[in-house]
Design a protein around this motif. Structure first.
Motif: not given
Lengths: 311, 289, 549
Positions: C188-211
């Motif tokens: 539902a997001l614009d392409v530039t926002i999409q890029a930021q959100i994807l990055l955020l999810i990836k970063k959080l996943q790595e720091t917290r080691n969640v599946a």
């Protein structure tokens, strides 16, 4: 919010003025004078009466002086109840009607919301069908039919409850309150079911469940607020309906409230009483509509902030 | 290419009818309504007795083979009186609803289609009228001008059009912004063609539903006023009036209250079920699964 | 070790029209710290699969018919309601697609954030409001909400779409879940926002080691973040494997079809633009709307400047791509050119004839020459008219056919847009989204126009359908010598279809130029940002792109 409320109140003033004007001229254009029914009265007595009630002045002058009185809260003397003012009659009837309307509203809200919310929680099950069938019966069973039937069954046949009066015998308030409240309970049940179903299908309810909140919390905290907004918005019209309904219920149960005065005034052609009461009841109803509107707006944070923004 | 056999599609109307025909309660409502209309039309022909025919020997009698629903205190046949009363009640219901329909649709359609300032003014008027206590005004009218049936039609119609105007307006507003109306605009179709071909057919659904639900509420209003003695006047009769008479004597002759009550409730029931059924059948949200 | 193991999951929907096998015998597993992407088109059962794990499906009509879903060895499908609450609270969290509707508009975001903490099913873990608020504010900081202490008491409508999704992410992570389900979190997001959100999810996943289970319809989006990919269609698994295997060593035909449908690279057809003949000329065009939510009455904010002083030309035979994010004014510009939106200032010329200022009647002959294709195939057809009626309306109205030969002409149109003539008497609701879009295209070309504006014509469609419609549009442009303005938010689609590109932002043109030139060397910062945000359907390239951000 206060400024919004005040601005809305100010907007109600022209509406009220219109009500006063329309009712005044309607009543004054009625065919036949107020005393024409009593044929035995000699002409000089009529003249004296007309003088007493300002009827010998031109209509517009009567209107202006009446308007002046009304603004000061004075509705003048009654035509038929000699020696009593309209204000006195309203003061006598209002507490009783207010109490009746309050109990009826209590019945309507408690039964209606419980049934409607319960039905929405398990749609298309017995928990839905039973109350909703009940609600349909309630809507199709108007107070002037339900009242007499209740009297017949609980008052006469079973002889459990008193069937007339208000506050004279213990228990005499039960049947009138139920009679008046049932139709609105039914309507509120349907409204709250619809509102709740709408809200329960929203994504944010799924979010709340996904967070691990208990079903009770999901309903009470997340769903009720949005789901009951239609009910809140309906409170104003419901109040108007309750007042009108009190005409019937007070007649059936012989309760000396505003409703019965109004109906009697209508039959007696007591013009000053009917004029005064129309204006009084209209004011009440307009104010209640305003209140329920504002409550519905206040419940919605987005609308609330827009209002704050405009002020 | 040779003419392939054309498949005929199911229009939304047909679709709605199929859905409605699966809804037993709504069908019951429709059947009752049709029966009522037929009975009302044919009352003078099929009523078992004359409207004013008194059987003075009978007095008030309980239901029997001669008088299926009993007789009133003047020995008049209840079935006949209920049939005649139904005629009036239904007529009030239909005519007042028609009045509401005409005013409401024109008002709502004009406001919705032209929008802007005109819309704002027209809807503000509706808002103001909404806040007025109409029940009280109707009573006042009845008191002042005598109990005139025509006036009753007009007065009730004048109350009920407000909601219709709101419904039609919101429908038209929503449609005006739909892409298919924009497409019609981009084809250069005239405003009238767009209204006739694209807007009106799509507003009919909610209008039909609301009309079906307005009739019972109008009948209720009429019965309410007649019960108070402020609506239909004798020698005319209506269900509200019959209920009023029934209440006076209900202790001794309960059937005089119960039968007109059943007639009124059953009719309201039927119309409400039909209205609910139509709403479900015409709701576009339920047609997509 | 697998944290979640799903075996033979079957979810059926029991509707009035029969049983729909939404999920039919699906098995997969997710390890700690791993990202599994579930990819499929609409109706593939990808979301149903995940919602059934948390018992979030409406029952009825949904029913779980079989299978197990072991989370840390315990079956989620058979556990009690109380156990499920604990799982929802502590173990598994969901980020939903639309942050607009997934947050409760009646409660502050702070209140919604702390709920799992202050109403925890395990009494010993219940926190006080003060403690919970401290946790929540810290988390809001972490997901990039500025001024989190003050924003804590704001309502969802006071946030932008991207910020709302950040709040959603914070809400999902507040109880430190072991498994995070992301259901199309950026669609539902614009392409530039999409890029930021994807990055955020990836970063959080790595720091917290969640599946993470990442549900998406877009293979491009998952290429860079997924370890494993599962391709679903019609409720069944078509292919599953490591991301690289799925993309580089594709086995399954359906997966191949999905990959082939991704619009990639430059337009393959030659540019037919006649540079010497300008068909559309827009000069200093302004379209302002009265601000409906006129909250402060200063003069500047009285109008929304949807199109603010735009000048551009379109040559005959050209396909011009108009790109912008939501609110950029691209749709309004299109409608203003066609005189469907009232313009405020400036002029639009069509073949030298000025259109602005003409009356509705004077415009009629010009309307025949310019048409529009709309975004939503559900809303762009009158639901009460058959296909025949829809297609014959423009022909009869403009006198291009008589009652006698109308049937033949309409059949010809059906052929043109690839629909069977047998379906002429059907109604829109009896067609799929792609077929409906074909009907809408048929209506647009019915009057043999010279110029067509297509406003996001494929963004509501599934990828495979999208590819078919794009090819149909290209084919029709060729065959009928059309000039087209193609409006889209999707840069890959625009690159695939257009000769020249115009980039819009906040009502003004940022940059324009030949598609490939602009792609190779964007000049403006905004253009660079846009182009950098496009996810690539190539895992190696996408990982590199993400690493560079």
């Amino acid at each position: 919010m206060y400024r919004f409320a005040i601005s809305r109140l100010l907007q109600a003033i022209p509406v009220l003025l219109m009500v006063v004007t329309v009712t005044f001229f309607l009543v004054h254009s009625a065919p036949g004078g107020p005393f024409s029914a009593d044929k035995a009265v000699p002409p000089e007595v009529i003249k004296a009466l007309e003088e007493q009630y300002n009827l010998n002045q031109p209509v517009w002058q009567q209107y202006l002086s009446y308007l002046g009185d009304v603004v000061q809260g004075d509705f003048g003397p009654s035509f038929k109840y000699s020696g009593r003012t309209v204000n006195e009659l309203i003061a006598a009837g209002l507490p009783i009607t207010a109490e009746l309307a309050f109990y009826a509203m209590l019945v309507a809200l408690s039964v209606g919301i419980t049934a409607g919310v319960g039905a929405a929680m398990r749609p298309n099950t017995m928990q839905d069908y039973l109350p909703m069938t009940g609600a349909m019966i309630g809507i199709c069973m108007p107070s002037f039919l339900l009242g007499p039937l209740l009297v017949l069954v609980f008052g006469i046949h079973l002889d459990w409850l008193p069937v007339s009066g208000w506050g004279d015998i213990p228990g005499d308030k039960i049947l009138p309150s139920i009679t008046l409240g049932t139709g609105y309970a039914a309507y509120i049940a349907r409204l709250s079911r619809g509102g709740m179903l709408e809200v329960l299908s929203q994504d944010y309810i799924r979010t709340a469940r996904a967070k691990g909140l208990s079903e009770r919390l999901v309903i009470i905290k997340h769903a009720l607020r949005g789901g009951l907004i239609p009910v809140v918005a309906f409170l104003g019209p419901a109040f108007a309906g309750l007042l009108a309904g009190s005409f019937v219920v007070e007649t059936i149960f012989q309760i000396p409230g505003l409703g019965r005065f109004y109906v009697q005034a209508a039959f007696n052609r007591d013009y000053t009483l009917i004029l005064g009461m129309t204006i009084f009841l209209s004011t009440l109803i307009i104010l209640f509509n305003l209140l329920s509107d504002m409550l519905a707006i206040w419940l919605n944070p987005k609308l609330r902030q827009e209002i704050r923004g405009t002020n | 290419m040779a003419d392939a056999i054309e498949e005929h599609g199911t229009s939304l109307w047909k679709d709605a009818w199929i859905k409605l025909s699966k809804n037993r309660l709504a069908l019951f409502g429709l059947a009752v309504l049709i029966m009522l209309i037929l009975t009302s039309l044919l009352t003078p022909l099929i009523a078992p007795y004359g409207y004013e025919t008194q059987d003075l020997d009978m007095g008030a009698t309980a239901p029997s083979l001669q008088h299926w629903l009993g007789t009133d205190i003047f020995g008049r046949d209840m079935l006949t009186r209920i049939m005649y009363g139904g005629r009036v009640s239904l007529m009030v219901g239909f005519i007042a609803t028609a009045v509401a329909l005409v005013i409401g649709i024109s008002w709502g359609a004009i406001a919705g289609f032209f929008g802007g300032r005109l819309d704002a003014i027209m809807m503000r008027i509706v808002d103001v009228l909404y806040a007025l206590p109409f029940m009280i005004f109707i009573i006042l009218l009845m008191v002042v001008f005598g109990r005139n049936i025509l006036l009753l039609f007009l007065a009730i119609g004048a109350v009920e059009w407000l909601t219709m105007a709101r419904i039609v307006r919101s429908q038209v507003m929503a449609l005006r912004n739909q892409e298919f109306v924009e497409a019609a605009n981009s084809l250069g179709l005239s405003e009238w063609t767009i209204i006739r071909r694209h807007i009106i057919p799509n507003t009919l659904g909610p209008v039909i539903v609301y009309t079906t639900l307005t009739i019972p509420s109008v009948m209720l209003l009429e019965a309410f006023l007649s019960f108070l003695g402020l609506g239909i006047q004798p020698p005319e009769s209506s269900w509200g009036l019959l209920i009023n008479y029934g209440v006076e004597t209900m202790e001794e002759f309960p059937w005089l209250l119960i039968f007109p009550g059943i007639a009124l409730s059953l009719t309201l029931f039927a119309l409400n079920f039909l209205g609910d059924g139509l709403r479900d059948a015409l709701d576009p949200r339920t047609s997509k699964d | 070790m697998a944290i979640l193991e799903v075996n033979g999951l079957k979810v059926y929907f029991h509707t009035r029209n029969g049983v729909v096998k939404a999920v039919d015998d699906v098995s997969f597993s997710v390890d700690r710290g791993e990202t599994l992407a579930i990819v499929g088109e609409s109706g593939s059962g990808k979301s149903v699969t995940c919602y059934s794990l948390l018992n979030l499906l409406p029952k009825p009509p949904a029913r779980i018919e079989g299978g197990t879903a072991l989370f840390d060895g315990k079956d989620l499908l058979t556990c009690s309601a109380a156990e499920m609450r604990k799982h929802r609270c502590d173990d598994i969290a969901v980020i939903f697609q639309d942050p607009m509707t997934s947050l409760n508009p009646f409660l502050t975001i702070g209140e919604q954030l702390i709920e799992p903490l202050i109403y925890h099913p395990d009494r010993s873990q219940i926190q006080t409001r003060v403690e919970a608020k401290r946790t929540a504010v810290a988390l809001l900081d972490e997901v990039g909400i500025i001024d989190s202490q003050a924003r804590f008491d704001c309502y969802p409508h006071e946030f932008s779409g991207g910020m709302r999704q950040r709040v959603m992410i914070a809400m999902a992570l507040i109880t430190d879940p072991k498994l995070l389900i992301c259901d199309e979190p950026t669609t539902a997001l614009d392409v530039t926002i999409q890029a930021q959100i994807l990055l955020l999810i990836k970063k959080l996943q790595e720091t917290r080691n969640v599946a993470v289970i990442f549900i998406s319809h877009d293979l491009g989006v998952v290429a860079g973040i997924a370890d494993k990919v599962l391709v679903m269609c019609d409720g069944t698994i078509r292919e599953t494997g490591d991301t690289d295997d799925i993309f580089y060593r594709t086995q399954n035909d359906y997966t191949k079809k999905l990959l082939a449908a991704i619009p990639e690279g430059a337009k393959t057809l030659p540019n037919r633009a006649k540079s010497d003949e300008t068909l559309i000329e827009v000069t200093h065009l302004k379209t302002y709307f009265r601000n409906q939510l006129n909250t402060n009455k200063s003069k500047e904010n009285r109008f929304v400047k949807a199109v603010d002083d735009v000048s551009m030309e379109i040559a005959r035979g050209e396909i011009l791509g108009l790109v912008g994010e939501s609110g950029s004014g691209k749709s309004t510009l299109g409608r203003s050119i066609l005189q469907l939106a009232p313009t405020t200032e400036g002029s639009v010329k069509f073949s030298g004839q000025t259109l602005t200022g003409l009356t509705a009647k004077q415009l009629v002959p010009w309307r025949r020459k310019m048409q529009m294709i709309f975004q939503d195939p559900y809303a762009s057809l009158n639901p009460r008219m058959t296909v025949f009626e829809t297609l014959s309306e423009p022909l009869l109205y403009h006198g291009l056919a008589t009652k006698k030969n109308i049937a033949n002409q309409v059949r010809q149109l059906m052929d043109d847009v690839g629909l069977s003539q047998a379906q002429l008497r059907k109604y829109p609701h009896e067609f799929s989204g792609g077929q409906r879009q074909r009907i809408a295209i048929g209506r647009a070309i019915a009057t043999k126009p010279e110029f067509i504006i297509a406003d996001e014509p494929v963004s509501a469609l599934d990828v495979t359908i999208q590819a078919q419609i794009l090819d149909l549009i290209l084919e029709l442009v060729e065959r009928h010598n059309l000039t087209m303005m193609f409006i889209s938010h999707d840069l890959s689609v625009v690159r695939y279809i257009s000769d020249r590109v115009v980039i819009m932002n906040r009502g003004v043109i940022v940059e324009q130029g030949n598609t490939e030139t602009l792609w190779a060397a964007p000049k403006e910062g905004y253009t660079k940002e846009l182009l950098a945000a496009i996810p690539l359907a190539d895992p190696a390239a996408e990982r590199k792109r993400i690493a560079n951000i």
